[in-house]
Design a protein around this motif. Structure first.
Motif, PDB file in Angstrom:
ATOM      1  N   LEU A 157      38.617  38.655  37.665  1.00 55.17           N
ATOM      2  CA  LEU A 157      37.806  39.178  38.766  1.00 55.17           C
ATOM      3  C   LEU A 157      36.573  38.304  38.937  1.00 55.17           C
ATOM      4  N   VAL A 158      36.302  37.922  40.184  1.00 52.24           N
ATOM      5  CA  VAL A 158      35.221  36.982  40.496  1.00 52.24           C
ATOM      6  C   VAL A 158      34.231  37.654  41.444  1.00 52.24           C
ATOM      7  N   PHE A 159      32.958  37.650  41.062  1.00 51.36           N
ATOM      8  CA  PHE A 159      31.916  38.334  41.835  1.00 51.36           C
ATOM      9  C   PHE A 159      30.779  37.374  42.187  1.00 51.36           C
ATOM     10  N   GLY A 160      30.144  37.621  43.323  1.00 56.24           N
ATOM     11  CA  GLY A 160      28.991  36.821  43.709  1.00 56.24           C
ATOM     12  C   GLY A 160      28.623  37.089  45.149  1.00 56.24           C
ATOM     13  N   ASN A 161      27.391  36.823  45.478  1.00 60.93           N
ATOM     14  CA  ASN A 161      26.932  37.081  46.849  1.00 60.93           C
ATOM     15  C   ASN A 161      27.214  35.929  47.802  1.00 60.93           C
ATOM     16  N   ASP A 162      27.714  34.804  47.273  1.00 58.90           N
ATOM     17  CA  ASP A 162      28.051  33.624  48.067  1.00 58.90           C
ATOM     18  C   ASP A 162      29.577  33.495  48.099  1.00 58.90           C
ATOM     19  N   ARG A 163      30.159  33.743  49.244  1.00 57.05           N
ATOM     20  CA  ARG A 163      31.627  33.772  49.336  1.00 57.05           C
ATOM     21  C   ARG A 163      32.242  32.417  49.012  1.00 57.05           C
ATOM     22  N   GLU A 164      31.644  31.348  49.489  1.00 59.48           N
ATOM     23  CA  GLU A 164      32.180  30.011  49.218  1.00 59.48           C
ATOM     24  C   GLU A 164      32.164  29.714  47.720  1.00 59.48           C
ATOM     25  N   ALA A 165      31.088  30.118  47.049  1.00 58.54           N
ATOM     26  CA  ALA A 165      31.007  29.903  45.603  1.00 58.54           C
ATOM     27  C   ALA A 165      32.075  30.719  44.876  1.00 58.54           C
ATOM     28  N   ARG A 166      32.331  31.933  45.335  1.00 58.02           N
ATOM     29  CA  ARG A 166      33.406  32.736  44.743  1.00 58.02           C
ATOM     30  C   ARG A 166      34.744  32.019  44.869  1.00 58.02           C
ATOM     31  N   GLU A 167      34.988  31.412  46.021  1.00 59.32           N
ATOM     32  CA  GLU A 167      36.262  30.739  46.247  1.00 59.32           C
ATOM     33  C   GLU A 167      36.417  29.535  45.322  1.00 59.32           C
ATOM     34  N   VAL A 168      35.326  28.809  45.069  1.00 59.49           N
ATOM     35  CA  VAL A 168      35.375  27.695  44.124  1.00 59.49           C
ATOM     36  C   VAL A 168      35.780  28.185  42.743  1.00 59.49           C
ATOM     37  N   VAL A 169      35.205  29.306  42.334  1.00 59.33           N
ATOM     38  CA  VAL A 169      35.475  29.830  40.996  1.00 59.33           C
ATOM     39  C   VAL A 169      36.884  30.409  40.912  1.00 59.33           C
ATOM     40  N   MET A 170      37.397  30.939  41.989  1.00 59.24           N
ATOM     41  CA  MET A 170      38.779  31.424  41.973  1.00 59.24           C
ATOM     42  C   MET A 170      39.756  30.268  41.769  1.00 59.24           C
ATOM     43  N   VAL A 171      39.444  29.116  42.324  1.00 56.31           N
ATOM     44  CA  VAL A 171      40.265  27.926  42.085  1.00 56.31           C
ATOM     45  C   VAL A 171      40.211  27.537  40.607  1.00 56.31           C
ATOM     46  N   LEU A 172      39.042  27.623  40.007  1.00 51.73           N
ATOM     47  CA  LEU A 172      38.906  27.327  38.578  1.00 51.73           C
ATOM     48  C   LEU A 172      39.709  28.318  37.741  1.00 51.73           C
ATOM     49  N   ALA A 173      39.755  29.577  38.169  1.00 55.69           N
ATOM     50  CA  ALA A 173      40.559  30.574  37.463  1.00 55.69           C
ATOM     51  C   ALA A 173      42.038  30.200  37.511  1.00 55.69           C
ATOM     52  N   GLU A 174      42.493  29.744  38.660  1.00 62.23           N
ATOM     53  CA  GLU A 174      43.892  29.330  38.788  1.00 62.23           C
ATOM     54  C   GLU A 174      44.197  28.165  37.849  1.00 62.23           C
ATOM     55  N   ALA A 175      43.243  27.257  37.682  1.00 59.19           N
ATOM     56  CA  ALA A 175      43.437  26.088  36.806  1.00 59.19           C
ATOM     57  C   ALA A 175      43.587  26.489  35.347  1.00 59.19           C
ATOM     58  N   LEU A 176      43.096  27.664  34.983  1.00 58.41           N
ATOM     59  CA  LEU A 176      43.258  28.172  33.611  1.00 58.41           C
ATOM     60  C   LEU A 176      44.644  28.728  33.362  1.00 58.41           C
ATOM     61  N   GLY A 177      45.397  28.966  34.449  1.00 59.94           N
ATOM     62  CA  GLY A 177      46.678  29.651  34.330  1.00 59.94           C
ATOM     63  C   GLY A 177      46.551  31.135  34.577  1.00 59.94           C
ATOM     64  N   THR A 178      45.412  31.563  35.101  1.00 57.54           N
ATOM     65  CA  THR A 178      45.200  32.962  35.475  1.00 57.54           C
ATOM     66  C   THR A 178      45.186  33.060  36.998  1.00 57.54           C
ATOM     67  N   ARG A 179      44.996  34.255  37.524  1.00 58.22           N
ATOM     68  CA  ARG A 179      44.880  34.445  38.965  1.00 58.22           C
ATOM     69  C   ARG A 179      43.475  34.940  39.271  1.00 58.22           C
ATOM     70  N   GLY A 180      42.758  34.206  40.113  1.00 61.12           N
ATOM     71  CA  GLY A 180      41.425  34.611  40.517  1.00 61.12           C
ATOM     72  C   GLY A 180      41.486  35.641  41.633  1.00 61.12           C
ATOM     73  N   ILE A 181      40.736  36.723  41.490  1.00 64.13           N
ATOM     74  CA  ILE A 181      40.699  37.792  42.481  1.00 64.13           C
ATOM     75  C   ILE A 181      39.261  37.994  42.940  1.00 64.13           C
TER      76      ILE A 181
END
Length: 222
Positions: A157-181
């Motif tokens: 689960l990814v939280f933040g007040n900046d939507r673009e920053a959340r999307e960057v971190v969701m990509v990083l979550a995918e790179a771990l082999g997890t799913r960013g939500i």
């Protein structure tokens, strides 16, 4: 920001920090481990294998690591959280700071004990203000599974007040082999931070090493 930003793991010699560094380096990201001791960070970095064209992982003190990165991930113990945020603040101006800290208060780490401010993520947002783009994530992924090399099999689960920053971190979550939500604003991070204590309790009760979470009802592309 380039397709693969340089990542600093502040507290990178701890269990979670090491697991994150191992996965991201193997996925082709440039990774800098940060620690209060540069020597300790350098020693830990030598034990991590980079892949997919990534440069060798290197170790620095926390401030130099944050300075060298596009995205700084804070993975330190709760007791060091405030001090580390103050320490790296000048080095993260304009950058994404991912707060992965959970307010665990020993010895009762299986008991939810959120701070008066609501969550560690909200504290990070308050302390860094407009200096950095604060995102809260990676609270519920087991360090042992990250380090184990096999499937992680959980959502982040990814939280933040900046939507673009959340999307960057969701990509990083995918790179771990997890799913960013996308979990919404930073105030919602309290839910994931509290859930960590619940998962610790589940691990103990059912004698498992890394219980995680899955969000159902989403398509594969969410």
């Amino acid at each position: 920001m380039q397709a693969r930003p340089t990542l600093a793991i502040i507290g990178g010699t701890g269990a979670l920090g090491t697991g994150l560094a191992m996965r991201w380096a193997a996925a082709g990201y440039a990774v800098v481990l940060g620690s209060r001791s540069r020597e300790k960070a350098e020693a830990a970095a030598r034990g991590i294998v980079a892949g997919n064209g990534a440069p060798p992982v290197r170790g620095e003190d926390n401030v130099r690591a944050a300075s060298a990165a596009d995205v700084a991930v804070v993975a330190v113990p709760w007791s060091n959280h405030n001090a580390i945020l103050s320490e790296i603040k000048p080095a993260v101006v304009g950058k994404i700071v991912v707060d992965a800290v959970v307010p665990l208060v020993p010895p009762k780490v299986s008991l939810v004990q959120l701070p008066p401010q609501g969550s560690a993520g909200q504290i990070a947002q308050e302390r860094l203000g407009d200096v950095a783009r604060v995102v809260s994530a990676f609270h519920n992924v087991a360090a042992a599974k990250l380090q184990g090399g096999g499937a992680v099999d959980c959502d982040v689960l990814v939280f933040g007040n900046d939507r673009e920053a959340r999307e960057v971190v969701m990509v990083l979550a995918e790179a771990l082999g997890t799913r960013g939500i996308d979990g919404g604003g930073i105030a919602n991070s309290a839910a994931a931070e509290a859930l960590t204590s619940v998962l610790i309790s589940i691990n103990r009760r059912y004698k498992v090493a890394g219980a995680g979470i899955r969000i159902t009802g989403l398509s594969d592309t969410h």
